[in-house]
Design a protein around this motif. Structure first.
Motif, mmCIF file in Angstrom:
data_model
loop_
_atom_site.group_PDB
_atom_site.id
_atom_site.type_symbol
_atom_site.label_atom_id
_atom_site.label_comp_id
_atom_site.label_asym_id
_atom_site.label_seq_id
_atom_site.Cartn_x
_atom_site.Cartn_y
_atom_site.Cartn_z
ATOM 1 N N VAL A 71 0.842 -1.197 0.000
ATOM 2 C CA VAL A 71 0.000 0.000 0.000
ATOM 3 C C VAL A 71 0.878 1.249 0.000
ATOM 4 C CG1 VAL A 71 -1.491 1.404 1.497
ATOM 5 C CG2 VAL A 71 -2.025 -1.013 1.113
ATOM 6 N N ASN A 72 1.858 1.270 0.902
ATOM 7 C CA ASN A 72 2.707 2.457 1.039
ATOM 8 C C ASN A 72 3.406 2.803 -0.274
ATOM 9 O OD1 ASN A 72 1.914 2.238 3.671
ATOM 10 N ND2 ASN A 72 3.924 1.693 4.485
ATOM 11 N N VAL B 56 -3.420 1.525 7.141
ATOM 12 C CA VAL B 56 -3.247 2.979 7.013
ATOM 13 C C VAL B 56 -3.526 3.666 8.347
ATOM 14 C CG1 VAL B 56 -4.418 4.999 6.065
ATOM 15 C CG2 VAL B 56 -3.633 3.191 4.529
ATOM 16 N N ARG B 57 -4.576 3.215 9.017
ATOM 17 C CA ARG B 57 -4.926 3.800 10.317
ATOM 18 C C ARG B 57 -3.764 3.649 11.314
ATOM 19 N NH1 ARG B 57 -9.440 5.392 12.880
ATOM 20 N NH2 ARG B 57 -9.457 5.294 15.134
ATOM 21 N N ARG C 19 -4.718 13.575 10.584
ATOM 22 C CA ARG C 19 -5.538 12.880 11.593
ATOM 23 C C ARG C 19 -6.746 13.724 11.999
ATOM 24 N NH1 ARG C 19 -0.699 11.270 13.843
ATOM 25 N NH2 ARG C 19 -0.734 12.999 15.311
ATOM 26 N N ASP D 95 -10.848 4.611 3.910
ATOM 27 C CA ASP D 95 -9.421 4.731 3.604
ATOM 28 C C ASP D 95 -8.930 3.561 2.745
ATOM 29 O OD1 ASP D 95 -9.444 7.039 5.021
ATOM 30 O OD2 ASP D 95 -8.421 6.254 6.786
ATOM 31 N N GLY D 96 -9.390 2.367 3.064
ATOM 32 C CA GLY D 96 -8.989 1.197 2.279
ATOM 33 C C GLY D 96 -9.496 1.266 0.850
ATOM 34 N N MET E 87 -12.132 3.162 8.307
ATOM 35 C CA MET E 87 -11.126 2.252 7.741
ATOM 36 C C MET E 87 -11.546 1.779 6.349
ATOM 37 S SD MET E 87 -9.495 0.147 10.959
ATOM 38 C CE MET E 87 -10.887 -0.929 11.195
ATOM 39 N N VAL F 140 -0.627 3.352 10.657
ATOM 40 C CA VAL F 140 0.487 4.224 10.261
ATOM 41 C C VAL F 140 0.203 5.673 10.642
ATOM 42 C CG1 VAL F 140 1.761 5.163 8.300
ATOM 43 C CG2 VAL F 140 1.199 2.731 8.362
ATOM 44 N N MET F 141 -1.035 6.111 10.388
ATOM 45 C CA MET F 141 -1.397 7.508 10.660
ATOM 46 C C MET F 141 -1.303 7.838 12.143
ATOM 47 S SD MET F 141 -4.731 8.378 8.297
ATOM 48 C CE MET F 141 -4.623 10.184 8.265
ATOM 49 N N ARG F 142 -1.589 6.823 12.984
ATOM 50 C CA ARG F 142 -1.701 7.079 14.427
ATOM 51 C C ARG F 142 -0.521 6.565 15.231
ATOM 52 N NH1 ARG F 142 -7.017 9.046 15.009
ATOM 53 N NH2 ARG F 142 -7.810 9.031 12.896
ATOM 54 N N GLY F 143 0.189 5.575 14.668
ATOM 55 C CA GLY F 143 1.333 5.051 15.398
ATOM 56 C C GLY F 143 0.938 4.368 16.695
ATOM 57 N N PRO G 274 3.944 9.450 12.679
ATOM 58 C CA PRO G 274 2.768 10.039 13.339
ATOM 59 C C PRO G 274 3.067 11.374 14.004
ATOM 60 C CG PRO G 274 3.147 7.766 14.085
ATOM 61 C CD PRO G 274 4.341 8.159 13.281
ATOM 62 N N MET H 107 -4.230 2.491 -6.065
ATOM 63 C CA MET H 107 -3.363 1.387 -6.503
ATOM 64 C C MET H 107 -3.735 0.908 -7.903
ATOM 65 S SD MET H 107 -2.886 -1.185 -3.226
ATOM 66 C CE MET H 107 -1.377 -2.047 -3.715
ATOM 67 N N VAL I 162 -10.608 -3.492 4.006
ATOM 68 C CA VAL I 162 -10.526 -3.327 5.462
ATOM 69 C C VAL I 162 -9.086 -3.509 5.935
ATOM 70 C CG1 VAL I 162 -11.153 -4.364 7.685
ATOM 71 C CG2 VAL I 162 -12.914 -3.920 5.962
ATOM 72 N N ALA J 282 -0.078 11.248 5.217
ATOM 73 C CA ALA J 282 0.338 10.541 6.432
ATOM 74 C C ALA J 282 1.165 9.306 6.092
ATOM 75 C CB ALA J 282 -0.878 10.159 7.258
ATOM 76 N N VAL J 283 0.774 8.604 5.033
ATOM 77 C CA VAL J 283 1.513 7.406 4.626
ATOM 78 C C VAL J 283 2.910 7.797 4.145
ATOM 79 C CG1 VAL J 283 1.658 5.645 2.820
ATOM 80 C CG2 VAL J 283 -0.450 5.896 4.134
ATOM 81 N N ASP K 113 -6.349 -2.940 4.257
ATOM 82 C CA ASP K 113 -5.562 -1.771 3.855
ATOM 83 C C ASP K 113 -5.930 -0.535 4.669
ATOM 84 O OD1 ASP K 113 -4.348 -3.388 2.053
ATOM 85 O OD2 ASP K 113 -5.386 -2.607 0.284
ATOM 86 N N GLY K 114 -7.214 -0.360 4.909
ATOM 87 C CA GLY K 114 -7.660 0.789 5.700
ATOM 88 C C GLY K 114 -7.159 0.710 7.131
ATOM 89 N N ALA K 115 -7.119 -0.502 7.665
ATOM 90 C CA ALA K 115 -6.624 -0.684 9.034
ATOM 91 C C ALA K 115 -5.121 -0.429 9.093
ATOM 92 C CB ALA K 115 -6.949 -2.092 9.528
#
Lengths: 160, 160
Positions: free
Chosen positions: A77-78, A133-134, B95, B129-130, B126, A136-139, B86, B137, A127, B80-81, A129-131
């Motif tokens: 994804v990144n 990303v989440r 965020r 975002d996914g 999520m 990464v965004m929040r750490g 973060p 992609m 889901v 963010a990616v 990929d979205g998770a």
């Protein structure tokens, strides 16, 4: 490129003899390191798990990994997001690995009796990929949110 | 930075007088352009829509946008990616916009009678975002997959 050559201890000339372009180098790096990354998310093929548990396994690993030091989400994804170009050679490699995950979901969703296993597999991939990303965004840890979302989709698709 | 100064027609010196670091510049750009991007995904507050329809509206817009020329997914996710940090000032801005989307989902999920509106809102975020990542992609339309996934989660949460 300069830092890469320095770290690898090769001249720029040598580097460009091995990789025609920087894009090819990124694609090749993903191709080489991809399988080991994927393996960490799949259970052993002889593990005693139901099809539903095999699907959940992937999300449990993601939930676990999230928030740990050195976790930077999904490298496929990144990379694809960074290139922002579906025609980039690295984006093609990233898609191939992602398709592998979707095929895995579809296979087990079908065995589990989902009405539309391919459709469900795409939903589960989004889901995942979205998770990622989440995280990464929040750490921070996802705190089980990836698995909970997969559970909801499995329930909606009638997968027990 | 060089290209940016050239395009903007300002000297590097002036640029660094306005923005202490490149990171601050990226964060500020997201802060300034963010609201217009968000607006395109929300219905008018006086639109005659049920809470469930207000949630679906966001995903319908994403499905519509996907695959159109010049669509590069969610700029908050992308930034963010790319920073992969973060603590980056731009990640904090990203965020904040994402939290706005989650709060929107939570508000309407609550009105619609969801048992755990906050949890559902995180799941929907999520999926958003996914789905955005998937569109980037592949560079093709999502073909309704974002809305279908949201529908499945809404169904699983008992939101009619």
């Amino acid at each position: 490129m300069e830092r890469l050559c320095q770290t690898a201890g090769v001249s720029k000339r040598s580097m460009y003899q091995l990789f025609a372009t920087k894009d090819d180098l990124v694609a090749e790096s993903l191709r080489v390191h991809g399988p080991a990354i994927v393996t960490g998310y799949f259970p052993a093929s002889d593990a005693e798990l139901s099809p539903r548990e095999r699907i959940r396994y992937v999300f449990e690993r993601l939930d676990e990994q999230s928030g740990t030091p050195g976790f930077y989400g999904c490298p496929f994804v990144n990379t694809a997001v960074e290139t922002r170009d579906p025609d980039h050679p690295a984006a093609a490699v990233a898609r191939a690995f992602k398709d592998q995950l979707t095929a895995y979901f579809a296979t087990h969703a079908k065995t589990a009796g989902a009405g539309d296993p391919e459709g469900l597999a795409v939903q589960l991939t989004m889901v995942f990929d979205g998770a990622a990303v989440r995280a990464v965004m929040r750490g921070t840890t996802l705190d089980g949110a990836a698995t909970r979302t997969a559970d909801a989709l499995l329930a909606a698709a009638g997968v027990q």
